[in-house]
Scaffold this motif. Structure first.
Motif, PDB file in Angstrom:
ATOM      1  N   PHE A  22       0.843  -1.191   0.047  1.00  0.00           N
ATOM      2  CA  PHE A  22       0.140   0.040   0.207  1.00  0.00           C
ATOM      3  C   PHE A  22       0.863   1.262  -0.073  1.00  0.00           C
ATOM      4  CE2 PHE A  22      -3.120  -2.938   1.222  1.00  0.00           C
ATOM      5  CZ  PHE A  22      -4.392  -2.339   1.008  1.00  0.00           C
ATOM      6  N   SER A  23       1.850   1.270   0.856  1.00  0.00           N
ATOM      7  CA  SER A  23       2.540   2.258   1.227  1.00  0.00           C
ATOM      8  C   SER A  23       3.685   2.664  -0.265  1.00  0.00           C
ATOM      9  CB  SER A  23       3.577   2.232   2.086  1.00  0.00           C
ATOM     10  OG  SER A  23       2.754   2.419   3.451  1.00  0.00           O
ATOM     11  N   TYR A  24       3.903   4.105  -0.422  1.00  0.00           N
ATOM     12  CA  TYR A  24       4.682   4.341  -1.663  1.00  0.00           C
ATOM     13  C   TYR A  24       6.063   3.886  -1.358  1.00  0.00           C
ATOM     14  CZ  TYR A  24       7.113   6.938  -5.133  1.00  0.00           C
ATOM     15  OH  TYR A  24       7.719   7.527  -5.969  1.00  0.00           O
ATOM     16  N   GLY A  25       6.685   3.356  -2.263  1.00  0.00           N
ATOM     17  CA  GLY A  25       7.935   2.893  -2.431  1.00  0.00           C
ATOM     18  C   GLY A  25       8.110   1.901  -3.555  1.00  0.00           C
ATOM     19  N   GLY A  26       9.055   2.184  -4.360  1.00  0.00           N
ATOM     20  CA  GLY A  26       9.177   1.378  -5.519  1.00  0.00           C
ATOM     21  C   GLY A  26      10.010   0.083  -5.456  1.00  0.00           C
ATOM     22  N   THR A  27      11.304   0.422  -4.863  1.00  0.00           N
ATOM     23  CA  THR A  27      12.211  -0.834  -4.559  1.00  0.00           C
ATOM     24  C   THR A  27      11.482  -1.808  -3.372  1.00  0.00           C
ATOM     25  OG1 THR A  27      13.200   0.753  -2.922  1.00  0.00           O
ATOM     26  CG2 THR A  27      14.282   0.525  -5.247  1.00  0.00           C
ATOM     27  N   SER A  28      10.722  -1.145  -2.428  1.00  0.00           N
ATOM     28  CA  SER A  28      10.223  -1.992  -1.509  1.00  0.00           C
ATOM     29  C   SER A  28       9.146  -2.787  -2.054  1.00  0.00           C
ATOM     30  CB  SER A  28       9.716  -1.193  -0.440  1.00  0.00           C
ATOM     31  OG  SER A  28       8.870  -1.909   0.603  1.00  0.00           O
ATOM     32  N   LEU A  29       8.559  -2.459  -2.962  1.00  0.00           N
ATOM     33  CA  LEU A  29       7.113  -2.978  -3.446  1.00  0.00           C
ATOM     34  C   LEU A  29       7.753  -4.130  -4.547  1.00  0.00           C
ATOM     35  CD1 LEU A  29       4.322  -3.405  -4.291  1.00  0.00           C
ATOM     36  CD2 LEU A  29       4.368  -1.818  -6.037  1.00  0.00           C
ATOM     37  N   VAL A  30       8.652  -3.789  -5.344  1.00  0.00           N
ATOM     38  CA  VAL A  30       9.304  -4.972  -6.059  1.00  0.00           C
ATOM     39  C   VAL A  30       9.925  -6.050  -5.223  1.00  0.00           C
ATOM     40  CG1 VAL A  30      11.305  -5.500  -7.674  1.00  0.00           C
ATOM     41  CG2 VAL A  30      10.044  -3.126  -7.933  1.00  0.00           C
ATOM     42  N   MET A  31      10.650  -5.713  -4.152  1.00  0.00           N
ATOM     43  CA  MET A  31      11.382  -6.624  -3.362  1.00  0.00           C
ATOM     44  C   MET A  31       9.931  -7.525  -2.692  1.00  0.00           C
ATOM     45  SD  MET A  31      14.384  -7.415  -2.194  1.00  0.00           S
ATOM     46  CE  MET A  31      15.168  -8.418  -0.949  1.00  0.00           C
TER      47      MET A  31
END
Length: 401
Positions: A362-371
């Motif tokens: 839910f929270s914004y963050g590209g690298t975290s989402l991909v991980m």
């Protein structure tokens, strides 16, 4: 005289043609897990746009779509990575367990040495890329613990094999993250480690002693050394602190205003008032507050149920895994999602002190989402192997000797 002809043999039954299905249980994908995960991702993207467009318009020169465009791109990359990783035999990860943990130690050390104007050393920033080494450390810890538990699961009740190496690894990892300082990351890593050791078979007495030492350390740091004393004060009495020092309690109070104004059914999707520059970080750590305001108690419960279903399905995959390595990977990776979601929701509702932690998917963050999506690919890989009963070659060699 009539000629006798040999009777024709019956034709052999034709084999039914196998139809290829990309996402089928027979090919190993656990469809319930995948469906729940995709629902969470879609709901997360919708919530991200609703929570971020006002903040994005103000901070990005009138571009209300800045955050959602980037998040959507990373979501597509993450889904592609997840599907690709799910086709790889997870047993190969045995070979990366120790190297990845060492790499995470190096990256955490590099982050600590990089200059920072705020005194916070959580990020490594490269041209066109920035990431938190603690995100890599989470996966590295889960992978190494799963590797060690799978090779020593018959000795997990002993102190030397089932407790000491794990607590040393966990202590070094948590210590480096704590120095950033990153309290929420430290607590999350500790929680993941304790859960995996408990499921792996470590004696409960050892774990209770570790938890007791951790609680004692927190009490000492907070009440003796005064560490994070301001956050503790805000947690205990947010309105009291707000009346004296509005800046200190602003985020917590605005979050509670948002949740309270949502009521049972909410203000409606897109109708949050607090996201209009009242609530700091509405698209990031406090996105759940916006969900509560717009979708009300009903919407908040639905989000919680989705995470609970994902956790349940991930643990089910772990229980059905043909080997200990796959079981511990599935349990550890889904436990990370469950613990992180719980901590975020507890923070925004002021159930625990504000530690600054994001809501997965839910929270914004590209690298975290991909991980996160890549890690879910590992869980799908475990579910793929359930159909074939494949066990780890390392575990087979260990059992033979």
């Amino acid at each position: 005289m009539a000629s006798s002809k040999p009777a024709a043999l019956p034709a052999a039954p034709s084999k039914p043609k196998k139809r290829f299905r990309l996402f089928s249980v027979s090919q190993g994908f656990d469809m319930p897990f995948l469906i729940i995960l995709m629902i969470i991702l879609v709901v997360g993207l919708i919530s991200q746009f609703s929570a971020s467009y006002a903040y994005s318009y103000y901070w990005n020169d009138g571009d209300s779509f800045y955050y959602i465009k980037r998040q959507l791109i990373f979501a597509l990359i993450g889904v592609a990575a997840m599907l690709f990783i799910s086709t790889i035999d997870y047993h190969i990860l045995h070979h990366f367990a120790i190297p990845l943990m060492l790499v995470s130690f190096v990256l955490l050390g590099v982050a600590l040495m990089l200059p920072s104007s705020t005194g916070i050393h959580r990020w490594i920033r490269l041209p066109g890329l920035q990431f938190q080494p603690s995100e890599i450390a989470k996966f590295a810890l889960i992978l190494l613990f799963a590797h060690l538990i799978s090779l020593n699961h018959k000795k997990m009740k002993t102190f030397l094999a089932g407790y000491l190496p794990f607590i040393l690894i966990l202590g070094v990892t948590c210590g480096l993250v704590f120095l950033e300082p990153h309290l929420s990351g430290t607590i999350l890593l500790l929680g993941i480690g304790i859960v995996m050791m408990f499921v792996g078979g470590t004696r409960l007495l050892y774990l209770l002693g570790t938890v007791g030492l951790g609680v004692a350390a927190v009490i000492y740091m907070v009440f003796v050394k005064g560490y994070e004393q301001e956050r503790i004060s805000v947690w205990l009495n947010p309105m009291g602190v707000y009346e004296v020092d509005p800046d200190a309690a602003w985020q917590t109070v605005q979050s509670l205003y948002a949740i309270g104004s949502g009521g049972v059914m909410g203000q409606g999707l897109g109708n949050s008032r607090q996201k209009h520059l009242f609530l700091p970080e509405p698209h990031n750590d406090f996105i759940f507050s916006v969900i509560c305001e717009e979708m009300g108690f009903v919407g908040a419960v639905l989000v919680i149920v989705l995470f609970a279903l994902l956790l349940w399905r991930g643990i089910t995959i772990g229980m059905k895994s043909p080997d200990k390595f796959g079981s511990m990977l599935a349990v550890g990776l889904t436990a990370q999602i469950g613990l992180q979601a719980f901590m975020n929701m507890a923070v925004v509702t002021n159930t625990i002190p504000n530690t600054g932690i994001s809501l997965p998917f839910f929270s914004y963050g590209g690298t975290s989402l991909v991980m996160l999506l890549a890690q879910m690919g590992v869980v799908l890989s475990v579910s793929r192997n359930i159909s074939f009963g494949r066990s780890s070659p390392l575990e087979r060699r260990r059992d033979q000797t």
